[in-house]
Design a protein around this motif. Structure first.
Motif, PDB file in Angstrom:
ATOM      1  N   PRO A  93       0.880  -1.293   0.178  1.00 17.94           N
ATOM      2  CA  PRO A  93      -0.041  -0.144   0.048  1.00 17.94           C
ATOM      3  C   PRO A  93       0.909   1.344   0.080  1.00 17.94           C
ATOM      4  CG  PRO A  93      -0.900  -1.432   1.617  1.00 17.94           C
ATOM      5  CD  PRO A  93       0.553  -2.100   1.060  1.00 17.94           C
ATOM      6  N   ILE A  94       2.119   1.355   0.534  1.00 16.13           N
ATOM      7  CA  ILE A  94       2.709   2.257   0.726  1.00 16.13           C
ATOM      8  C   ILE A  94       3.197   2.705  -0.941  1.00 16.13           C
ATOM      9  CG2 ILE A  94       4.999   3.359   1.423  1.00 16.13           C
ATOM     10  CD1 ILE A  94       4.508   1.893   4.286  1.00 16.13           C
ATOM     11  N   ALA A  95       3.590   1.562  -1.466  1.00 18.40           N
ATOM     12  CA  ALA A  95       4.215   1.753  -2.791  1.00 18.40           C
ATOM     13  C   ALA A  95       3.225   2.049  -3.738  1.00 18.40           C
ATOM     14  CB  ALA A  95       4.808   0.567  -3.406  1.00 18.40           C
ATOM     15  N   LEU A  96       1.816   1.681  -3.652  1.00 15.79           N
ATOM     16  CA  LEU A  96       1.084   2.246  -4.466  1.00 15.79           C
ATOM     17  C   LEU A  96       0.430   3.738  -3.941  1.00 15.79           C
ATOM     18  CD1 LEU A  96      -1.418  -1.069  -4.294  1.00 15.79           C
ATOM     19  CD2 LEU A  96      -0.130  -0.264  -6.261  1.00 15.79           C
ATOM     20  N   GLY A  97       0.622   3.942  -3.054  1.00 17.53           N
ATOM     21  CA  GLY A  97       0.306   5.373  -2.687  1.00 17.53           C
ATOM     22  C   GLY A  97       1.314   6.274  -3.324  1.00 17.53           C
ATOM     23  N   LEU A  98       2.701   5.770  -3.112  1.00 18.49           N
ATOM     24  CA  LEU A  98       3.733   6.897  -3.609  1.00 18.49           C
ATOM     25  C   LEU A  98       3.727   6.934  -5.024  1.00 18.49           C
ATOM     26  CD1 LEU A  98       6.777   5.848  -1.545  1.00 18.49           C
ATOM     27  CD2 LEU A  98       5.550   8.088  -1.206  1.00 18.49           C
ATOM     28  N   GLY A  99       3.244   5.755  -5.434  1.00 21.57           N
ATOM     29  CA  GLY A  99       3.055   5.767  -7.153  1.00 21.57           C
ATOM     30  C   GLY A  99       1.846   6.802  -7.608  1.00 21.57           C
ATOM     31  N   MET A 100       0.900   6.860  -6.716  1.00 22.24           N
ATOM     32  CA  MET A 100      -0.430   7.506  -6.888  1.00 22.24           C
ATOM     33  C   MET A 100      -0.104   9.106  -6.852  1.00 22.24           C
ATOM     34  SD  MET A 100      -3.436   7.595  -8.127  1.00 22.24           S
ATOM     35  CE  MET A 100      -3.985   5.820  -7.895  1.00 22.24           C
ATOM     36  N   PHE A 101       0.784   9.289  -5.714  1.00 18.63           N
ATOM     37  CA  PHE A 101       1.381  10.641  -5.347  1.00 18.63           C
ATOM     38  C   PHE A 101       1.885  11.207  -6.579  1.00 18.63           C
ATOM     39  CE2 PHE A 101       4.679  13.410  -3.875  1.00 18.63           C
ATOM     40  CZ  PHE A 101       3.792  14.525  -3.510  1.00 18.63           C
ATOM     41  N   GLY A 102       3.013  10.266  -7.275  1.00 18.80           N
ATOM     42  CA  GLY A 102       3.845  10.779  -8.418  1.00 18.80           C
ATOM     43  C   GLY A 102       3.049  10.971  -9.786  1.00 18.80           C
ATOM     44  N   LEU A 103       1.926  10.220  -9.873  1.00 20.86           N
ATOM     45  CA  LEU A 103       1.048  10.489 -10.906  1.00 20.86           C
ATOM     46  C   LEU A 103       0.136  11.692 -10.910  1.00 20.86           C
ATOM     47  CD1 LEU A 103      -0.178   9.071 -13.548  1.00 20.86           C
ATOM     48  CD2 LEU A 103      -1.775   7.797 -12.302  1.00 20.86           C
ATOM     49  N   VAL A 104      -0.418  12.109  -9.494  1.00 19.50           N
ATOM     50  CA  VAL A 104      -1.099  13.177  -9.271  1.00 19.50           C
ATOM     51  C   VAL A 104      -0.137  14.277  -9.576  1.00 19.50           C
ATOM     52  CG1 VAL A 104      -2.429  14.588  -7.473  1.00 19.50           C
ATOM     53  CG2 VAL A 104      -2.867  12.212  -7.877  1.00 19.50           C
ATOM     54  N   ALA A 105       1.131  14.259  -8.987  1.00 18.71           N
ATOM     55  CA  ALA A 105       1.959  15.447  -9.033  1.00 18.71           C
ATOM     56  C   ALA A 105       2.248  15.670 -10.719  1.00 18.71           C
ATOM     57  CB  ALA A 105       3.486  15.242  -8.445  1.00 18.71           C
ATOM     58  N   PHE A 106       2.366  14.610 -11.410  1.00 19.16           N
ATOM     59  CA  PHE A 106       2.565  14.902 -12.905  1.00 19.16           C
ATOM     60  C   PHE A 106       1.519  15.473 -13.590  1.00 19.16           C
ATOM     61  CE2 PHE A 106       1.781  13.074 -17.190  1.00 19.16           C
ATOM     62  CZ  PHE A 106       3.239  13.662 -17.721  1.00 19.16           C
ATOM     63  N   PHE A 107       0.516  15.019 -13.226  1.00 15.88           N
ATOM     64  CA  PHE A 107      -0.652  15.765 -13.953  1.00 15.88           C
ATOM     65  C   PHE A 107      -1.016  16.993 -13.522  1.00 15.88           C
ATOM     66  CE2 PHE A 107      -2.256  11.404 -14.978  1.00 15.88           C
ATOM     67  CZ  PHE A 107      -2.400  11.312 -16.136  1.00 15.88           C
ATOM     68  N   TRP A 108      -0.896  17.376 -12.169  1.00 21.27           N
ATOM     69  CA  TRP A 108      -0.791  18.594 -11.665  1.00 21.27           C
ATOM     70  C   TRP A 108       0.363  19.582 -12.371  1.00 21.27           C
ATOM     71  CZ3 TRP A 108       3.079  21.573  -8.905  1.00 21.27           C
ATOM     72  CH2 TRP A 108       2.509  22.914  -8.329  1.00 21.27           C
TER      73      TRP A 108
END
Length: 51
Positions: free
Chosen positions: A9-24
């Motif tokens: 879950p930590i790895a998935l959360g960090l991956g989601m954070f990176g994806l959100v930061a990229f789209f932002w």
């Protein structure tokens, strides 16, 4: 096995954070002028201080 229950879950959360930061960054126009930054390094700004 308990470690995987925490790390996945930590790895998935960090991956989601990176994806959100990229789209932002994409929405804010960070990737609009890629050629301008490459050409800007060639501009000589020391013309005023040389005189």
């Amino acid at each position: 096995m308990n470690g995987l229950a925490v790390l996945i879950p930590i790895a998935l959360g960090l991956g989601m954070f990176g994806l959100v930061a990229f789209f932002w960054a994409l929405k804010r126009g960070q990737f609009e002028d890629l050629d301008g930054a490459a050409a800007r390094i060639l501009i000589d700004e020391d013309e005023d201080s040389a005189a």
